[in-house]
Scaffold this motif. Sequence first.
Motif, PDB file in Angstrom:
ATOM      1  N   LEU A   1      -2.124  68.635  34.816  1.00  8.51           N
ATOM      2  CA  LEU A   1      -1.674  69.833  34.119  1.00  8.51           C
ATOM      3  C   LEU A   1      -0.152  69.800  34.024  1.00  8.51           C
ATOM      4  O   LEU A   1       0.519  69.247  34.902  1.00  8.51           O
ATOM      5  CB  LEU A   1      -2.118  71.094  34.862  1.00  8.51           C
ATOM      6  CG  LEU A   1      -3.625  71.327  34.978  1.00  8.51           C
ATOM      7  CD1 LEU A   1      -3.903  72.559  35.834  1.00  8.51           C
ATOM      8  CD2 LEU A   1      -4.259  71.482  33.604  1.00  8.51           C
ATOM      9  N   SER A   2       0.386  70.396  32.985  1.00  7.31           N
ATOM     10  CA  SER A   2       1.848  70.414  32.823  1.00  7.31           C
ATOM     11  C   SER A   2       2.477  71.264  33.928  1.00  7.31           C
ATOM     12  O   SER A   2       1.820  72.137  34.509  1.00  7.31           O
ATOM     13  CB  SER A   2       2.226  70.980  31.453  1.00  7.31           C
ATOM     14  OG  SER A   2       1.972  72.376  31.413  1.00  7.31           O
ATOM     15  N   ASP A   3       3.749  71.015  34.204  1.00  8.25           N
ATOM     16  CA  ASP A   3       4.470  71.803  35.206  1.00  8.25           C
ATOM     17  C   ASP A   3       4.495  73.276  34.819  1.00  8.25           C
ATOM     18  O   ASP A   3       4.419  74.153  35.685  1.00  8.25           O
ATOM     19  CB  ASP A   3       5.897  71.275  35.387  1.00  8.25           C
ATOM     20  CG  ASP A   3       5.940  69.941  36.104  1.00  8.25           C
ATOM     21  OD1 ASP A   3       4.934  69.571  36.750  1.00  8.25           O
ATOM     22  OD2 ASP A   3       6.979  69.258  36.020  1.00  8.25           O
ATOM     23  N   LYS A   4       4.597  73.544  33.510  1.00  3.99           N
ATOM     24  CA  LYS A   4       4.608  74.933  33.036  1.00  3.99           C
ATOM     25  C   LYS A   4       3.290  75.621  33.380  1.00  3.99           C
ATOM     26  O   LYS A   4       3.277  76.753  33.879  1.00  3.99           O
ATOM     27  CB  LYS A   4       4.842  74.988  31.528  1.00  3.99           C
ATOM     28  CG  LYS A   4       4.810  76.400  30.974  1.00  3.99           C
ATOM     29  CD  LYS A   4       4.927  76.448  29.474  1.00  3.99           C
ATOM     30  CE  LYS A   4       4.822  77.901  29.009  1.00  3.99           C
ATOM     31  NZ  LYS A   4       4.745  78.037  27.576  1.00  3.99           N
ATOM     32  N   VAL A   5       2.167  74.955  33.141  1.00 11.84           N
ATOM     33  CA  VAL A   5       0.858  75.540  33.433  1.00 11.84           C
ATOM     34  C   VAL A   5       0.695  75.747  34.937  1.00 11.84           C
ATOM     35  O   VAL A   5       0.235  76.801  35.379  1.00 11.84           O
ATOM     36  CB  VAL A   5      -0.282  74.667  32.850  1.00 11.84           C
ATOM     37  CG1 VAL A   5      -1.637  75.076  33.409  1.00 11.84           C
ATOM     38  CG2 VAL A   5      -0.286  74.758  31.328  1.00 11.84           C
ATOM     39  N   LYS A   6       1.107  74.761  35.733  1.00 10.94           N
ATOM     40  CA  LYS A   6       1.025  74.920  37.193  1.00 10.94           C
ATOM     41  C   LYS A   6       1.858  76.112  37.652  1.00 10.94           C
ATOM     42  O   LYS A   6       1.428  76.895  38.502  1.00 10.94           O
ATOM     43  CB  LYS A   6       1.510  73.652  37.899  1.00 10.94           C
ATOM     44  CG  LYS A   6       0.572  72.478  37.768  1.00 10.94           C
ATOM     45  CD  LYS A   6       1.166  71.269  38.465  1.00 10.94           C
ATOM     46  CE  LYS A   6       0.368  70.020  38.212  1.00 10.94           C
ATOM     47  NZ  LYS A   6       0.973  68.841  38.845  1.00 10.94           N
TER      48      LYS A   6
END
Length: 179
Positions: free
Chosen positions: A70-75
Amino acid sequence: YGACPKCSGIGSQMKVDPALVVPDESLSILDGAITATGWNSIRSDGISRMYFDALSKKYHFSLSTPFKDLSDKVKDIIFYGTDGEKLEIVYERANSHGVMNQPFEGIINNLERRYRETQSEASKNEIEELLAECPCPECKSKRLRKEALAVTVGGLDIDAYTRKSISEAYAFIEALQLT
């Protein structure tokens, strides 16, 4: 009076550790990546599932994707919330259905709030398993409020002085020029 107000002069805080919330990033959310109490029942049709369905739809990710991918933004959104941005949460029950529009608090923010607010020792104990000690974000482990650290002698505040070795502290005092 000079203690840091955020950590009460301890220099550290107990915070929910993301690595303890998701101990195995090779798992997807659907496969149980999130172990935190209240958020680990994703396979059911409970509120956590409704939030994750809404998050995946809004932020374009799959609940079947390994957490590490998952992208850092989603995390960041999963851990710390949508920062007030509302999600469209669809719910369907045997006797009711509808849509709610509300922001997502984030798992870590939710756990820390529940830890502060609960009267249940059992709930506290469950959440404590996800806590780790970390430096105080306000005083950076110096244990004092900024006003106390603003007082200097010879260009050093009390924290900088007390971190010196005995020989360094002695040399500093010997060289100190007072007016």
